[in-house]
Scaffold this active site. Sequence first.
Site, short mmCIF file in Angstrom:
data_model
loop_
_atom_site.label_atom_id
_atom_site.label_comp_id
_atom_site.label_asym_id
_atom_site.label_seq_id
_atom_site.Cartn_x
_atom_site.Cartn_y
_atom_site.Cartn_z
N LYS A 277 51.93 35.75 37.92
CA LYS A 277 50.87 34.78 37.72
C LYS A 277 51.30 33.60 36.84
O LYS A 277 50.65 32.57 36.81
CB LYS A 277 49.64 35.47 37.12
CG LYS A 277 49.05 36.53 38.05
CD LYS A 277 48.89 35.96 39.42
CE LYS A 277 48.08 36.78 40.40
NZ LYS A 277 48.13 38.19 40.38
N CYS A 320 39.29 43.27 44.05
CA CYS A 320 38.17 43.07 44.98
C CYS A 320 38.59 43.32 46.43
O CYS A 320 38.00 42.76 47.35
CB CYS A 320 37.61 41.67 44.84
SG CYS A 320 36.91 41.37 43.23
N GLY A 321 39.63 44.11 46.63
CA GLY A 321 39.95 44.53 47.99
C GLY A 321 41.05 43.71 48.66
O GLY A 321 41.24 43.82 49.87
N LYS A 322 41.79 42.95 47.89
CA LYS A 322 42.82 42.09 48.50
C LYS A 322 43.96 42.94 49.08
O LYS A 322 44.33 42.78 50.24
CB LYS A 322 43.34 41.11 47.44
CG LYS A 322 44.23 40.03 48.00
CD LYS A 322 44.08 38.71 47.25
CE LYS A 322 44.40 38.83 45.79
NZ LYS A 322 45.83 38.93 45.52
C1 SPV Z 1 45.92 40.50 39.56
O1 SPV Z 1 45.32 40.93 38.58
O2 SPV Z 1 45.48 39.61 40.29
C2 SPV Z 1 47.21 41.07 39.92
C3 SPV Z 1 47.92 41.77 38.90
O3 SPV Z 1 47.68 40.84 40.98
S1 SPV Z 1 48.45 40.72 37.66
O4 SPV Z 1 48.06 39.37 37.97
O5 SPV Z 1 49.87 40.83 37.62
O6 SPV Z 1 47.81 41.14 36.44
MN MN Z 2 46.61 39.13 41.90
#
Ligand code: SPV
Ligand code: MN
Length: 670
Positions: A277, A320-322
């Site tokens: 992220k 949420c189900g991704k």
């Molecule tokens: C999310 O929480 O959207 C994830 C895990 O995919 S992380 O972003 O790495 O926390």
């Molecule tokens: Mn994510």
Amino acid sequence: MNILDVVTPCSKATANHRKSFATDGEIINTLLKHNMSGLYRPVEVCKLLDTMEILDRSLNDSNFRKLMKIRNHRVHDFVANAIDLCEPMKVFVCSDKEEDISYIRKTAVARGEETELANPNHTVHFDGFYDQARDKERTVYLVPKSESLGDQLFQMDRQEGLDMVKRRLKGSMHNKKLVVRFFCLGPVDSPFSVPCVQITDSFYVAHSEDLLYRQGYEYFKKLPNDAEIFWMLHSSGKLVHATSIDWDKRGVAIDYKENTVYSVNTQYAGNTIGLKKLALRLAIRKADREDWLAEHMFLMAVHGPDERKTYFTGAFPSGCGKTSTSMVPGATIVGDDIAYLKTIDDEIRGVNVESGIFGIIRSVSQESDPIIWNVLHSDRPAIFSNVLVHDGVPYWLDDGRETPKRGVNHSGIWYEGKVDANGEEILPSHKNARYTIKLEGLPNLDDGLDKPNGVPIGGIIYGGRDPDTWVPVQQSFSWAHGVITMGASLESETTAATLGKSGVRKFQPFSNMDFVSIPLGDYIQNHLHFGEFVPKAPRIFAVNYFLKDDGGNYLNAKEDKRVWLQWMDLRIHKEADAIRTPTGYIPLYSDLKRLFETHLGKVYSEEDYETQFAVRVPELIAKIVRIREIYQDSVENVPDILYRLLDEQQERLEQARAKFGDIISPVQFL
Ligand code: SPV
Ligand code: MN
């Protein structure tokens, strides 16, 4: 110019240092070449030699040589600066070779960051008790004085932020080894590729990235000198029992001016795996500059009639189900979390930025997610995090098995009834417990994963945890209507994937709010523009897996999403009619009845259809009012079309209410 003439005036140049250069013709030649071609002024050569001096003294021969094979002085500077700041005991440069990669895993285990499980290809990692999810509030953008990212984003003065994070990183790697890794986001050598350098003192982070990303050492060797690179520096800080103890001084800082991300005193992957992220935040800015999209989206192929494949991206907030959508039986997966979308030859095409899955493990059971379940019970490499371990076997919440009464979890030794410092019961496995696996070799892997130009996108889906507004599936009237009333209007209840209270309805535009790194108004404008002039722009849909009845019971089963996907596929290929409602096109009962029967072997009743697809006017209007207010009060540069489309939608809803009442059965719109 003689190289030694340049070396002598440099403050840090030592006799030893000159000696090492004198014996390394390759480096001298590089320096001379750069200098003679006018690339460096003498002062810059001095800097370069400072860098070389640090690397020369901190890396042993083999690591030094590995690093020097990457002939990019920015890479050398980044590593040297990190060494200077974090003061590690040793440095390990990881190439793409199997021996280097297995050293990373072995060391993660040897240092106690991971523990081997009964299955020899599995390990478990525990994050600290208070370090179990993304820390949104302590993830800040470093913004120069003359700029602002708007009220919606956490930001601080760039210089103050850099000072703060560097203070925390100073000396953070004493007695530790600094790992340098090279990766490529998106397929290697493609129009989508973004090269990344990750520095970390966590072998768990380095190991996870090995499962989650494409190796990039060889790619870096060929990279042009001026290529845009994302830089990530992470330190877990002080450790006790291999977990970060200074979590209250946790910090993630995004210095977008330098494409650099710093992360300190934390281990949870969302805060530390720079390529996930943190890189997404940098990519959103790059995409904005270059007119493409970087999204929090899965990428998958729905297999329709006659072996037809249609690719969908889907944006859902975390939890949420991704992942479970991208892994539904009958479909093939390209990616489950982050996609880049670009227009290539008049088509919108997408790639998975990653090559693995860091998925929520809660509720993965043999029945609900058979593919993931089987993968997690196979010999394929996996890291489990923050689960319960009993006799070397991992357990998690709602896994369909009997939970052991004791074991080890993120709180240490765990037993039924154990409570935390506030007297709250500690669950056996954390709600945000995860698994990390590679996509390679999955039985349902799509063959588009590494295609340099990605795959053509037929549909884009937005979905959130929404108890009372959206119907289970609907299609937008147009690109702009989808972008505004679905993407930009998405709300979702919070989940355990971020720190803080769960179950609170939050504004989550495009499921990307946590990662948007430009003013939100500009981000929306970019979306509108992106699809507007593309001849075959994807269709936009909204789904809701979490609709509830008045008693708080979910109205759909988890597997129903297979039917919604099939219906969307038919719509894209103009093979199903639809009913026009005030908020979008919804399915005909007859189509759903057939699809439920064919794909799930289930009888779908008319009564279920009418309850699930009822248009709930008061809730939908209240939602529009909420969304409009947020944009009016706290977002700058909102495109006018946003207000116009929201007003028109409200108007349609009010007209329908005048005719049919508050809750309108879908058949009224036939
Ligand atoms: C999310 O929480 O959207 C994830 C895990 O995919 S992380 O972003 O790495 O926390
Ligand atoms: Mn994510």
